[in-house]
Design an enzyme around this catalytic site. Sequence first.
Site, PDB file in Angstrom:
ATOM      1  N   GLY A 100      -3.234  -4.671   3.853  1.00 46.03           N
ATOM      2  CA  GLY A 100      -3.216  -5.688   5.187  1.00 46.03           C
ATOM      3  C   GLY A 100      -2.557  -4.877   6.192  1.00 46.03           C
ATOM      4  O   GLY A 100      -2.832  -3.639   6.287  1.00 46.03           O
ATOM      5  N   ARG A 101      -1.854  -5.314   7.172  1.00 51.91           N
ATOM      6  CA  ARG A 101      -1.493  -4.661   8.175  1.00 51.91           C
ATOM      7  C   ARG A 101      -0.461  -3.607   7.986  1.00 51.91           C
ATOM      8  O   ARG A 101      -0.491  -2.871   8.086  1.00 51.91           O
ATOM      9  CB  ARG A 101      -0.634  -5.616   9.250  1.00 51.91           C
ATOM     10  CG  ARG A 101      -1.373  -6.550  10.011  1.00 51.91           C
ATOM     11  CD  ARG A 101      -0.517  -7.697  10.720  1.00 51.91           C
ATOM     12  NE  ARG A 101      -0.119  -8.720   9.682  1.00 51.91           N
ATOM     13  CZ  ARG A 101      -0.351  -9.958   9.773  1.00 51.91           C
ATOM     14  NH1 ARG A 101      -1.395 -10.622  10.468  1.00 51.91           N
ATOM     15  NH2 ARG A 101       0.433 -10.706   8.748  1.00 51.91           N
ATOM     16  N   ILE A 102       0.659  -3.952   6.742  1.00 57.90           N
ATOM     17  CA  ILE A 102       1.786  -2.907   6.348  1.00 57.90           C
ATOM     18  C   ILE A 102       1.142  -1.942   5.550  1.00 57.90           C
ATOM     19  O   ILE A 102       1.252  -0.807   5.654  1.00 57.90           O
ATOM     20  CB  ILE A 102       2.650  -3.717   5.821  1.00 57.90           C
ATOM     21  CG1 ILE A 102       3.481  -4.771   6.955  1.00 57.90           C
ATOM     22  CG2 ILE A 102       3.804  -2.747   5.261  1.00 57.90           C
ATOM     23  CD1 ILE A 102       4.730  -5.635   6.235  1.00 57.90           C
TER      24      ILE A 102
ATOM     25  N   ILE B 105       7.809  -3.366  -1.656  1.00 54.76           N
ATOM     26  CA  ILE B 105       8.387  -3.370  -0.397  1.00 54.76           C
ATOM     27  C   ILE B 105       7.805  -4.998   0.108  1.00 54.76           C
ATOM     28  O   ILE B 105       8.116  -5.392   1.228  1.00 54.76           O
ATOM     29  CB  ILE B 105       7.738  -2.426   0.545  1.00 54.76           C
ATOM     30  CG1 ILE B 105       8.805  -2.437   1.858  1.00 54.76           C
ATOM     31  CG2 ILE B 105       6.332  -2.613   0.678  1.00 54.76           C
ATOM     32  CD1 ILE B 105       9.810  -1.362   1.600  1.00 54.76           C
TER      33      ILE B 105
ATOM     34  N   ASP C 110      12.769  -2.793  -2.728  1.00 56.90           N
ATOM     35  CA  ASP C 110      13.417  -3.481  -1.599  1.00 56.90           C
ATOM     36  C   ASP C 110      13.657  -4.933  -1.767  1.00 56.90           C
ATOM     37  O   ASP C 110      14.514  -5.450  -1.008  1.00 56.90           O
ATOM     38  CB  ASP C 110      12.585  -3.010  -0.532  1.00 56.90           C
ATOM     39  CG  ASP C 110      13.447  -3.474   0.993  1.00 56.90           C
ATOM     40  OD1 ASP C 110      14.567  -3.103   1.081  1.00 56.90           O
ATOM     41  OD2 ASP C 110      12.855  -4.117   1.656  1.00 56.90           O
TER      42      ASP C 110
ATOM     43  N   GLU D 166      17.133 -13.277  -4.515  1.00 58.69           N
ATOM     44  CA  GLU D 166      18.119 -12.303  -3.558  1.00 58.69           C
ATOM     45  C   GLU D 166      19.333 -13.178  -3.076  1.00 58.69           C
ATOM     46  O   GLU D 166      18.895 -14.624  -2.871  1.00 58.69           O
ATOM     47  CB  GLU D 166      17.219 -12.054  -2.618  1.00 58.69           C
ATOM     48  CG  GLU D 166      16.221 -10.644  -2.715  1.00 58.69           C
ATOM     49  CD  GLU D 166      15.397 -10.325  -1.659  1.00 58.69           C
ATOM     50  OE1 GLU D 166      15.536 -10.882  -0.488  1.00 58.69           O
ATOM     51  OE2 GLU D 166      14.278  -9.651  -1.842  1.00 58.69           O
TER      52      GLU D 166
ATOM     53  N   ARG E  52       7.279  -8.840  -1.817  1.00 58.59           N
ATOM     54  CA  ARG E  52       8.296  -9.904  -2.391  1.00 58.59           C
ATOM     55  C   ARG E  52       8.693  -9.640  -3.888  1.00 58.59           C
ATOM     56  O   ARG E  52       7.822  -9.389  -4.729  1.00 58.59           O
ATOM     57  CB  ARG E  52       7.453 -11.314  -2.142  1.00 58.59           C
ATOM     58  CG  ARG E  52       7.409 -11.705  -0.896  1.00 58.59           C
ATOM     59  CD  ARG E  52       9.026 -12.062  -0.301  1.00 58.59           C
ATOM     60  NE  ARG E  52       8.609 -12.561   1.217  1.00 58.59           N
ATOM     61  CZ  ARG E  52       8.853 -11.880   2.143  1.00 58.59           C
ATOM     62  NH1 ARG E  52       9.553 -10.524   1.969  1.00 58.59           N
ATOM     63  NH2 ARG E  52       8.901 -12.321   3.474  1.00 58.59           N
TER      64      ARG E  52
ATOM     65  N   ARG F  29      -7.770  -9.485  -2.394  1.00 62.67           N
ATOM     66  CA  ARG F  29      -9.066 -10.124  -3.123  1.00 62.67           C
ATOM     67  C   ARG F  29     -10.260  -9.980  -2.429  1.00 62.67           C
ATOM     68  O   ARG F  29     -11.360 -10.048  -3.182  1.00 62.67           O
ATOM     69  CB  ARG F  29      -8.747 -11.907  -2.757  1.00 62.67           C
ATOM     70  CG  ARG F  29      -7.384 -12.426  -3.561  1.00 62.67           C
ATOM     71  CD  ARG F  29      -6.953 -13.590  -2.836  1.00 62.67           C
ATOM     72  NE  ARG F  29      -6.382 -13.299  -1.599  1.00 62.67           N
ATOM     73  CZ  ARG F  29      -5.685 -14.137  -0.735  1.00 62.67           C
ATOM     74  NH1 ARG F  29      -5.536 -15.496  -1.285  1.00 62.67           N
ATOM     75  NH2 ARG F  29      -5.416 -14.118   0.642  1.00 62.67           N
TER      76      ARG F  29
ATOM     77  N   HIS G  47      16.922  -5.401   0.622  1.00 63.40           N
ATOM     78  CA  HIS G  47      15.800  -5.947   1.523  1.00 63.40           C
ATOM     79  C   HIS G  47      15.972  -5.592   3.027  1.00 63.40           C
ATOM     80  O   HIS G  47      16.243  -6.415   3.838  1.00 63.40           O
ATOM     81  CB  HIS G  47      15.981  -7.671   1.461  1.00 63.40           C
ATOM     82  CG  HIS G  47      14.623  -8.224   1.739  1.00 63.40           C
ATOM     83  ND1 HIS G  47      14.369  -9.421   1.409  1.00 63.40           N
ATOM     84  CD2 HIS G  47      13.781  -7.884   2.990  1.00 63.40           C
ATOM     85  CE1 HIS G  47      13.154  -9.715   2.078  1.00 63.40           C
ATOM     86  NE2 HIS G  47      12.619  -8.897   2.925  1.00 63.40           N
TER      87      HIS G  47
HETATM   88  P1  NDP Z   1      -1.157  -9.061   5.875  1.00 65.19           P
HETATM   89  O1  NDP Z   1      -1.225 -10.486   5.575  1.00 65.19           O
HETATM   90  O2  NDP Z   1      -1.640  -8.384   7.085  1.00 65.19           O
HETATM   91  O3  NDP Z   1      -1.464  -8.272   4.216  1.00 65.19           O
HETATM   92  C1  NDP Z   1      -1.548  -8.972   3.163  1.00 65.19           C
HETATM   93  C2  NDP Z   1      -2.646  -8.174   2.333  1.00 65.19           C
HETATM   94  O4  NDP Z   1      -2.323  -8.770   0.966  1.00 65.19           O
HETATM   95  C3  NDP Z   1      -3.941  -8.705   2.844  1.00 65.19           C
HETATM   96  O5  NDP Z   1      -5.033  -7.517   2.639  1.00 65.19           O
HETATM   97  C4  NDP Z   1      -4.578  -9.782   1.684  1.00 65.19           C
HETATM   98  O6  NDP Z   1      -5.768  -9.390   1.655  1.00 65.19           O
HETATM   99  C5  NDP Z   1      -3.582  -9.258   0.342  1.00 65.19           C
HETATM  100  N1  NDP Z   1      -3.607 -10.393  -0.500  1.00 65.19           N
HETATM  101  C6  NDP Z   1      -2.979 -11.562  -0.040  1.00 65.19           C
HETATM  102  N2  NDP Z   1      -2.814 -12.405  -1.139  1.00 65.19           N
HETATM  103  C7  NDP Z   1      -3.532 -11.577  -2.091  1.00 65.19           C
HETATM  104  C8  NDP Z   1      -3.785 -12.060  -3.519  1.00 65.19           C
HETATM  105  N3  NDP Z   1      -3.391 -13.012  -4.041  1.00 65.19           N
HETATM  106  N4  NDP Z   1      -4.341 -10.859  -4.261  1.00 65.19           N
HETATM  107  C9  NDP Z   1      -4.540  -9.750  -3.815  1.00 65.19           C
HETATM  108  N5  NDP Z   1      -4.448  -9.438  -2.391  1.00 65.19           N
HETATM  109  C10 NDP Z   1      -3.952 -10.469  -1.754  1.00 65.19           C
HETATM  110  O7  NDP Z   1       0.524  -8.878   5.630  1.00 65.19           O
HETATM  111  P2  NDP Z   1       1.410  -7.798   6.080  1.00 65.19           P
HETATM  112  O8  NDP Z   1       0.984  -6.566   5.677  1.00 65.19           O
HETATM  113  O9  NDP Z   1       1.808  -7.852   7.679  1.00 65.19           O
HETATM  114  O10 NDP Z   1       2.771  -8.238   5.130  1.00 65.19           O
HETATM  115  C11 NDP Z   1       2.745  -8.214   3.858  1.00 65.19           C
HETATM  116  C12 NDP Z   1       3.796  -8.947   2.986  1.00 65.19           C
HETATM  117  O11 NDP Z   1       4.989  -7.810   3.274  1.00 65.19           O
HETATM  118  C13 NDP Z   1       4.526  -9.997   3.875  1.00 65.19           C
HETATM  119  O12 NDP Z   1       3.731 -11.379   3.542  1.00 65.19           O
HETATM  120  C14 NDP Z   1       5.856  -9.933   3.224  1.00 65.19           C
HETATM  121  O13 NDP Z   1       6.086 -10.590   2.029  1.00 65.19           O
HETATM  122  C15 NDP Z   1       6.055  -8.528   2.795  1.00 65.19           C
HETATM  123  N6  NDP Z   1       7.116  -8.002   3.973  1.00 65.19           N
HETATM  124  C16 NDP Z   1       8.277  -7.518   3.305  1.00 65.19           C
HETATM  125  C17 NDP Z   1       9.143  -6.915   4.091  1.00 65.19           C
HETATM  126  C18 NDP Z   1      10.620  -6.383   3.518  1.00 65.19           C
HETATM  127  O14 NDP Z   1      11.754  -6.764   4.486  1.00 65.19           O
HETATM  128  N7  NDP Z   1      10.539  -6.022   2.384  1.00 65.19           N
HETATM  129  C19 NDP Z   1       9.178  -6.772   5.648  1.00 65.19           C
HETATM  130  C20 NDP Z   1       7.816  -7.377   6.027  1.00 65.19           C
HETATM  131  C21 NDP Z   1       6.816  -8.051   5.223  1.00 65.19           C
HETATM  132  P3  NDP Z   1      -6.896 -10.543   0.878  1.00 65.19           P
HETATM  133  O15 NDP Z   1      -6.691 -11.670   1.876  1.00 65.19           O
HETATM  134  O16 NDP Z   1      -7.986 -10.018   1.071  1.00 65.19           O
HETATM  135  O17 NDP Z   1      -6.552 -10.860  -0.371  1.00 65.19           O
END
Ligand code: NDP
Length: 326
Positions: free
Chosen positions: A156-158, A233, A259, A264, A235, A178, A282
Amino acid sequence: EKSPVTILVPGWMHERSVQRIDAAFRMVRTERVDPALLTSEMKRDVRGIAAMGFREPVDAALIDALPNLEIIASFGVGYDAVDARHAGGKGIVVTNTPDVLTEEVADTAVGLLINTVRELPRAEAYLRAGRWERDGNYPLTPMTLRGRHVGIYGMGRIGMAIAKRLEAFGLAIAYHNRRPVERLGYAYHASLEDMARAVDTLICVVPGGAATEKTVNAAIFRALGPDGVFINIGRGSTVDEEALASALRDGTIRAAGLDVFANEPRVPQALIDLPNAVLLPHVASASVHTRNAMADLVVDNLISWFSARKPMTPVAETAHILAKTT
Ligand code: NDP
């Protein structure tokens, strides 16, 4: 100028959000996120909530206790603890804080990966313990980033920001979502286990919640193999931590950098005891700069909703509410 709208800030919230909400709205607070602490005035007046929705439960009970609630502005991009589906069903908008933390979290992910592969925290501990002088050079690391094949679980974004960095490092990149991302050149795997078999370095950055719970488990570690490195990084709930500790102990995989943890701030002793695990509390987005940007986005969502009915960053489960009102 101050709006007469009442905003509830339950439990702990970033100080910058608190100050800006207090300046822009009528702010009320409860000590914890708990519907039992709501007064009858709060139940009557509250139209917005600002909360740490990545960990504090903004659940159906709290939402239902506030009949005039219109918006829940959650701090963090992950909003695991907010019942966004329930809110969406009632026409209540939920917002999170995407994008403003993406680059910081990607930086941390790369740092954690290098620390894990090249043992930098252990090498520093060696120096600080006086062992360089006493025992000579720190041993050569069996692992290197060179030639590694990285699989990103959650492009996704990250995930994308991590991939961009690692591409510049000259590493091969694959991913599992997915659905494949359109016009993205990296190899897509429809199955996480198939990807784990194809790569030697797995970076997890998917959202938490039921759909991803313990999806990184013993079968995935076996597929990753004995040179395997696992970085989380995203959850902690996504990982079977017992299976991870066993895999690290018995050599099923070589090392892990984490992380985030399932419970937690409690970290399993089994992980703390392992020398081949690099553990962070974290901190992926935890710079003053980035947390300020997140705190501002929480408040800007509230202001934008109450002044123009346009939340800046609504989550997918409540995006239809935006569509209906614009
Ligand atoms: P995005 O929504 O941009 O990206 C999430 C990605 O995960 C998408 O590409 C999505 O693709 C994929 N995804 C979601 N559900 C599933 C699934 N069941 N199976 C396979 N792939 C899946 O979110 P961000 O990149 O902005 O952030 C991602 C996560 O990082 C956050 O939700 C957060 O939990 C975690 N995070 C942790 C931090 C920390 O401090 N450690 C800080 C910031 C974020 P698709 O929908 O096609 O499946």
